[in-house]
Enzyme design. Structure first.
Site, short mmCIF file in Angstrom:
data_model
loop_
_atom_site.label_atom_id
_atom_site.label_comp_id
_atom_site.label_asym_id
_atom_site.label_seq_id
_atom_site.Cartn_x
_atom_site.Cartn_y
_atom_site.Cartn_z
CG HIS A 73 1.24 -1.52 -28.36
ND1 HIS A 73 0.26 -0.60 -28.64
CD2 HIS A 73 0.66 -2.73 -28.43
CE1 HIS A 73 -0.88 -1.25 -28.86
NE2 HIS A 73 -0.66 -2.54 -28.74
N PRO B 55 -0.16 1.21 -10.77
CG PRO B 55 -2.37 0.67 -11.28
CD PRO B 55 -1.49 1.12 -10.17
CE LYS C 43 8.71 0.47 -16.01
NZ LYS C 43 8.45 -0.11 -17.32
CE1 TYR D 77 0.20 4.53 -20.88
CE2 TYR D 77 -0.27 4.83 -18.54
CZ TYR D 77 0.22 4.06 -19.57
OH TYR D 77 0.74 2.81 -19.31
CE1 TYR E 100 3.90 3.02 -20.14
CE2 TYR E 100 4.61 1.26 -21.62
CZ TYR E 100 3.62 1.90 -20.89
OH TYR E 100 2.32 1.41 -20.93
P1 RFL Z 1 0.67 -12.10 -7.38
O1 RFL Z 1 0.28 -12.11 -8.81
O2 RFL Z 1 -0.14 -11.33 -6.42
O3 RFL Z 1 0.75 -13.61 -6.92
C1 RFL Z 1 0.88 -14.00 -5.56
C2 RFL Z 1 0.18 -15.32 -5.38
O4 RFL Z 1 0.38 -15.78 -4.04
C3 RFL Z 1 -0.84 -16.35 -3.58
N1 RFL Z 1 -0.81 -16.37 -2.10
C4 RFL Z 1 -0.55 -17.48 -1.36
N2 RFL Z 1 -0.29 -18.74 -1.70
C5 RFL Z 1 -0.08 -19.65 -0.71
N3 RFL Z 1 -0.15 -19.32 0.62
C6 RFL Z 1 -0.41 -18.06 1.01
N4 RFL Z 1 -0.47 -17.73 2.30
C7 RFL Z 1 -0.62 -17.08 0.00
N5 RFL Z 1 -0.92 -15.74 0.01
C8 RFL Z 1 -1.02 -15.34 -1.25
C9 RFL Z 1 -1.90 -15.46 -4.19
O5 RFL Z 1 -3.18 -16.09 -4.23
C10 RFL Z 1 -1.32 -15.21 -5.57
O6 RFL Z 1 -1.75 -16.18 -6.52
O7 RFL Z 1 2.18 -11.58 -7.19
P2 RFL Z 1 3.46 -11.71 -8.16
O8 RFL Z 1 3.63 -13.12 -8.67
O9 RFL Z 1 4.54 -11.05 -7.42
O10 RFL Z 1 3.08 -10.85 -9.45
C11 RFL Z 1 2.94 -9.45 -9.35
C12 RFL Z 1 1.88 -8.95 -10.35
O11 RFL Z 1 0.71 -9.72 -10.19
C13 RFL Z 1 1.56 -7.46 -10.15
O12 RFL Z 1 2.71 -6.73 -9.84
C14 RFL Z 1 0.95 -6.83 -11.44
O13 RFL Z 1 -0.30 -7.39 -11.75
C15 RFL Z 1 0.81 -5.30 -11.28
N6 RFL Z 1 0.15 -4.67 -12.43
C16 RFL Z 1 0.83 -4.40 -13.60
N7 RFL Z 1 2.12 -4.79 -13.76
C17 RFL Z 1 2.76 -4.61 -14.96
O14 RFL Z 1 3.96 -4.95 -15.06
N8 RFL Z 1 2.13 -4.05 -16.07
C18 RFL Z 1 0.83 -3.66 -15.99
O15 RFL Z 1 0.29 -3.23 -17.02
C19 RFL Z 1 0.14 -3.79 -14.73
N9 RFL Z 1 -1.15 -3.42 -14.62
C20 RFL Z 1 -1.21 -4.34 -12.34
C21 RFL Z 1 -1.84 -3.70 -13.46
C22 RFL Z 1 -1.95 -4.65 -11.20
C23 RFL Z 1 -3.29 -4.31 -11.16
N10 RFL Z 1 -3.99 -4.70 -9.98
C24 RFL Z 1 -5.24 -5.33 -9.98
C25 RFL Z 1 -3.29 -4.72 -8.71
C26 RFL Z 1 -3.16 -3.34 -13.41
C27 RFL Z 1 -3.90 -3.62 -12.26
C28 RFL Z 1 -5.33 -3.18 -12.24
C1 PHB Z 2 -3.30 -2.84 -18.72
O1 PHB Z 2 -3.39 -3.10 -19.94
O2 PHB Z 2 -3.91 -3.50 -17.87
C2 PHB Z 2 -2.44 -1.72 -18.28
C3 PHB Z 2 -1.71 -1.03 -19.23
C4 PHB Z 2 -0.88 0.02 -18.83
C5 PHB Z 2 -0.82 0.38 -17.49
C6 PHB Z 2 -1.55 -0.33 -16.54
C7 PHB Z 2 -2.38 -1.38 -16.95
O3 PHB Z 2 -0.04 1.42 -17.13
#
Ligand code: RFL
Ligand code: PHB
Length: 400
Positions: free
Chosen positions: A72, A295, A299, A202, A386
């Protein structure tokens, strides 16, 4: 048991670190409380910066991403009944982002670690890290069959997300926490319907923010601003679609939001959080274990990948007796983390409806939005943040 690096958590940070270490000939053991199926199904991020794509590609992990990821070159900002395109390619000298779901990144990483014979243990319980100030820190866990293990390591990586245990083992007096909660949450859905847009939208609306993202040419991902304590039971699918249609509508243009079956839905709170430093003795925190962003800036996943791209070479040097890069790890990462924290806060506060805000605050928000879409300097600032700032040069994470 003995390994070089004990890794807590099989999210993107832990799995990618284990792969980057393996490329350098360094052994690791990854332990994860959830099942493999749960890790591979959890719906989360979708936007990957160009530097993160390059890192995955150069680590040999981008086969499917290159085939299925959707590049994109911009986003739409919508407010006051108009939709404006921000053209990242044109503003940043060709930089883009790629839509490829975090769940797919995780599936690719798990498959690769298993194919390489990597030690990856799901459904563990009672994870503990100990002796972190010594040169032989210890990782303990109980495996899925109930057997307790103790692994002696050279270093431990806390990649266990925001609710993990690693950050909590650092004596409280040694860390500084900066935190902000926002007075709203996101209700997210995954829908079996082709996206109604060519780029992410957005949308700032008087009833609250909405985001139209996507996962593939046939699957859409959409989000709605809701109250912070909102319950999903109050949101039957018909209400979600009606609210989304209202917040994206563009009267007089013929544009319509396509609707379809909802495959998944959930509510996510919004928070900014930074815990520093990201190192305590031989424990190194990476990803959400150390920092969380709302989110809106897309990032979190990118920061997790950026952290471990710094950590892998730092651990390599540490294991060869050079503490220099490990000593610099936290400050190096926090520079990017704070930029992303500011950008995510800025995007969030510019685009959401702030409960209780007065007309003055509402006009200031609109003025900021009009400035971003009319000034090349302001649009460039959004575009370069971004797509990832600082831009990532050739990855240092890989063995030279
Ligand atoms: P994670 O993915 O939370 O993984 C951590 C893992 O550790 C496990 N764990 C344990 N394991 C062993 N012993 C324990 N005591 C433990 N405690 C926990 C957990 O089960 C898990 O599997 O962290 P990590 O690897 O640092 O990754 C970070 C990302 O997951 C997170 O920052 C992103 O998903 C945030 N985020 C977004 N980031 C982007 O860069 N672009 C996006 O578009 C974006 N959209 C989002 C998002 C996060 C969202 N939510 C649900 C929080 C959209 C949403 C809705
Ligand atoms: C997503 O596709 O899940 C998404 C995209 C952009 C954002 C957050 C989440 O800023």
């Amino acid at each position: 048991m003995r390994t070089q690096v004990g890794i807590v958590g099989a999210g993107p940070a832990g799995l990618l670190l284990s792969h980057l270490l393996a490329l350098r000939g360094i052994d690791s053991v990854v332990v994860e409380i959830r099942s493999r199926a749960y890790c591979e199904a959890r719906q989360r991020a979708g936007v990957i910066e160009d530097g993160s794509v390059r890192l995955l590609r150069e680590a040999g992990l981008a086969g499917r991403l290159d085939r299925e990821g959707l590049e994109h070159g911009g986003i739409y900002l919508q407010f006051a009944g108009e939709r404006h395109h921000i053209d990242f390619r044109e503003l940043t000298g060709g930089r883009t982002v790629t839509v490829y779901a975090q769940t797919e990144v995780v599936k690719d990483l798990i498959a690769r670690r298993i194919a390489a014979g990597g030690a990856l243990h799901f459904e563990v319980t009672d994870t503990e890290v100990d002796h972190l100030e010594s040169e032989r820190p210890v990782l303990r866990y109980t495996d899925a069959t109930g057997v307790r293990h103790e692994v002696t390591c050279d270093a431990i990586a806390g990649c266990d997300g925001f609710h993990g245990i690693c950050r909590l083992t650092i004596p409280p007096g040694l860390t500084t926490v900066r935190e902000r909660e926002y007075p709203y949450a996101w209700l997210g859905i995954l829908a079996d319907v082709p996206p109604s847009t060519d780029e992410l939208i957005y949308s700032h609306h008087r009833d609250g923010f909405a985001l139209h993202s996507l996962r593939s040419p046939t699957v859409s991902r959409l989000y709605l601003q809701v109250e912070p304590d909102e319950s999903i039971v109050n949101w039957p699918d018909a209400r979600i679609w009606a609210e989304l249609a209202r917040r994206f509508e563009l009267p007089g243009t013929g544009w319509e939001l396509k609707q379809g079956p909802v495959l998944d839905k959930g509510i996510t709170p919004m928070r900014s959080y930074v815990s520093a430093p990201m190192r305590y003795g031989r424990l190194f925190l990476a990803g959400d274990a150390a920092h969380i962003v709302p989110p809106t800036g897309a990032k979190g996943l990118n920061l997790a990948m950026a952290d471990v791209s710094v950590l892998a070479p730092a651990l390599d040097a540490l294991l060869s007796g050079d503490d220099g890069p490990a000593a610099a790890y936290s400050a190096t990462c926090l520079n990017r983390v704070w930029r992303a924290t500011h950008f995510s806060w800025w995007m969030t506060t510019m685009l959401h409806r702030t409960p209780g805000a007065d007309e003055m605050a509402a006009e200031l928000q609109l003025s900021q939005l009009r400035y971003v879409v009319s000034s090349r300097a302001a649009a460039t600032s959004l575009a370069e943040n971004y797509t990832g700032y600082p831009p990532v040069p050739a990855p240092a994470a890989l063995a030279s």
